[in-house]
Scaffold this active site. Structure first.
Site, PDB file in Angstrom:
ATOM      1  N   CYS A  91      -1.269  -6.443  -2.660  1.00 54.30           N
ATOM      2  CA  CYS A  91      -1.667  -7.342  -1.427  1.00 54.30           C
ATOM      3  C   CYS A  91      -3.186  -7.268  -1.460  1.00 54.30           C
ATOM      4  CB  CYS A  91      -1.320  -6.796  -0.118  1.00 54.30           C
ATOM      5  SG  CYS A  91       0.789  -7.074  -0.383  1.00 54.30           S
ATOM      6  N   SER A 216       5.622 -18.784  20.705  1.00 57.44           N
ATOM      7  CA  SER A 216       6.954 -17.993  20.546  1.00 57.44           C
ATOM      8  C   SER A 216       6.982 -17.267  21.942  1.00 57.44           C
ATOM      9  CB  SER A 216       6.941 -17.233  19.516  1.00 57.44           C
ATOM     10  OG  SER A 216       8.242 -16.505  19.271  1.00 57.44           O
ATOM     11  N   SER A 239       4.429 -10.111   8.126  1.00 56.47           N
ATOM     12  CA  SER A 239       3.679 -11.203   8.080  1.00 56.47           C
ATOM     13  C   SER A 239       4.340 -12.360   7.237  1.00 56.47           C
ATOM     14  CB  SER A 239       2.634 -10.550   6.783  1.00 56.47           C
ATOM     15  OG  SER A 239       3.428 -10.010   5.635  1.00 56.47           O
ATOM     16  N   HIS A 340       0.258 -14.460   5.042  1.00 56.68           N
ATOM     17  CA  HIS A 340      -0.301 -13.376   3.931  1.00 56.68           C
ATOM     18  C   HIS A 340      -0.115 -13.878   2.710  1.00 56.68           C
ATOM     19  CE1 HIS A 340      -1.098  -9.807   1.855  1.00 56.68           C
ATOM     20  NE2 HIS A 340       0.223  -9.321   1.940  1.00 56.68           N
ATOM     21  N   CYS A 370      -3.295  -2.537   3.517  1.00 58.03           N
ATOM     22  CA  CYS A 370      -2.254  -1.856   2.530  1.00 58.03           C
ATOM     23  C   CYS A 370      -1.928  -2.223   1.442  1.00 58.03           C
ATOM     24  CB  CYS A 370      -1.057  -1.460   3.707  1.00 58.03           C
ATOM     25  SG  CYS A 370      -0.077  -2.771   4.078  1.00 58.03           S
ATOM     26  N   GLY A 372       0.815  -2.310  -2.472  1.00 56.40           N
ATOM     27  CA  GLY A 372       1.834  -1.724  -3.100  1.00 56.40           C
ATOM     28  C   GLY A 372       1.253  -0.518  -3.879  1.00 56.40           C
TER      29      GLY A 372
END
Length: 384
Positions: A91, A216, A239, A340, A370, A372
């Site tokens: 990411c 929402s 995301s 994302h 963050c 992987g």
């Protein structure tokens, strides 16, 4: 060679297209070419004098394969002599692209580098490369390794598992996360209505603004099914998959003078840090703490933060551990609302951070996310 400073002189992005939205049929090379074309056209540097193009991208198969940075540059009908390279730090790929571009400039080996990223998740969903490998008879990247099993056993390597464990460890209920997610959408919708993204977005394929923010409610979120059985995680607190591209122009002091450019920000700090790969998404916490210590700043010096909202619990845990104000974090919404697009997100976050510092008059901005494998990049910029 003498070390020099690295400066950001331009940053732009496409709108973020929702899954199966207006950007969903764009070839990624053309989407990347779009931001490259506009970046080159907006600046006075001759196209043949760019030193490199560094793009982030994840799951580089199908239309994303074959070094998409180079393909995008060529698809933009730009000079054959300019190279390109594609990198994958999950990411954080295009945040790492910015790091590599800045490091090349700081080392004195290059003067003009484009850093960016592209991802078309409608066409190539997350984990497509792993799924393709399994179709060929290979195991996942972890369980087939005897060394990995010896070190980590059979613990699940999953972002969903990690996000759930983070929620449990830091005590976030489903409602807590839904309230955080709702605020992300509220901020993104407000920023769009106020025109805060207007300077950073270049309309693309008929799309004028981000497609992803939603009106929402907590009631609507409460009706969603969990992503996994007995999990507090739902799509609402995660995301959004998305399609987008973003690019930044990074130059040296020499280039500033040669082309009479105006710097918009100086790269103040670059670092990356590893953490537990099973917890996977917690690395931004120690990474940002170490980054501030290394560069001699305190949280009081940081005016704005962009942390990728991979899941609500990730950003919430970071906020709780650092004590940094939510009021100065992701002030225009985060990935829960803005999407994302994996390999493009790092460049998108920095583009938004730069423009937000300019809008608010802040001096220092910090970006982290963050990644992987239990990783986190940290970038601190100083507005000029």
């Amino acid at each position: 060679m003498q070390k020099t400073e690295a400066y950001i002189v331009d940053a732009l992005r496409t709108p973020t297209g929702r899954r199966r939205g207006k950007l969903s049929e764009a070839h990624p090379a053309d989407l990347g070419a779009f931001v490259l074309t506009h970046l080159v056209e907006r600046n006075v540097i001759p196209a043949s004098e760019y030193d490199d193009v560094v793009f982030g991208c994840v799951d580089t198969i199908g239309p994303l394969a074959g070094n998409i940075a180079r393909s995008a540059w060529l698809a933009a009908d730009l000079p054959l002599t300019v190279p390109g390279v594609t990198i994958d730090r999950q990411c954080g790929s295009s945040q790492q692209a910015l790091h590599f571009a800045a490091q090349a400039v700081m080392s004195g080996t290059q003067d003009v580098v484009i850093a960016g990223g592209v991802q078309t998740m409608t066409q190539i969903p997350i984990s497509s490369a792993m799924i393709a490998g399994q179709a060929l008879g290979f195991t996942d990247p972890f369980s087939g390794s005897s060394g990995w099993r010896h070190r980590f056993g059979d613990q699940p390597v999953s972002q969903f598992y990690a996000a759930r464990k983070i929620a449990e460890r830091w005590g976030f209920s489903r409602l807590d996360m839904e309230e955080y997610a709702l605020e992300s959408h509220r901020r993104a919708l407000a920023a769009t209505a106020e025109g805060r993204f207007a300077r950073e977005i270049v309309p693309c394929m008929g799309l004028q603004q981000d497609e992803t923010p939603r009106v929402s409610s907590l009631e609507k979120m409460a009706d969603l099914e969990p992503l996994e059985p007995d999990s507090p995680l739902t799509a609402a607190v995660s995301s959004q998959t998305a399609d987008a591209a973003a690019a930044l122009l990074v130059v040296s002091e020499t280039a500033l003078k040669r082309y009479n450019l105006t710097p918009r920000a100086r790269i103040h700090h670059l670092s990356v840090m590893g953490d537990d790969p099973i917890w996977m998404l917690t690395a931004p916490i120690p990474a940002t703490q170490r980054a501030l210590k290394q560069c001699g700043l305190s949280w009081n010096d940081i005016d704005r933060v962009e942390i990728n909202e991979a899941f609500a619990s990730v950003a919430q845990a970071w906020l709780k551990e650092t004590g940094y104000p939510h009021e100065r974090t992701n002030v225009n919404g985060g990935a829960i609302a803005l999407g994302h697009p994996l390999g493009a997100t790092g460049a998108r976050l920095m583009t938004t951070l730069l423009h937000e510092l300019e809008r608010s008059g802040g001096r220092y901005g910090l970006q982290t996310m963050c990644e992987g494998g239990g990783l986190a990049n940290v970038t601190i910029i100083e507005r000029m």
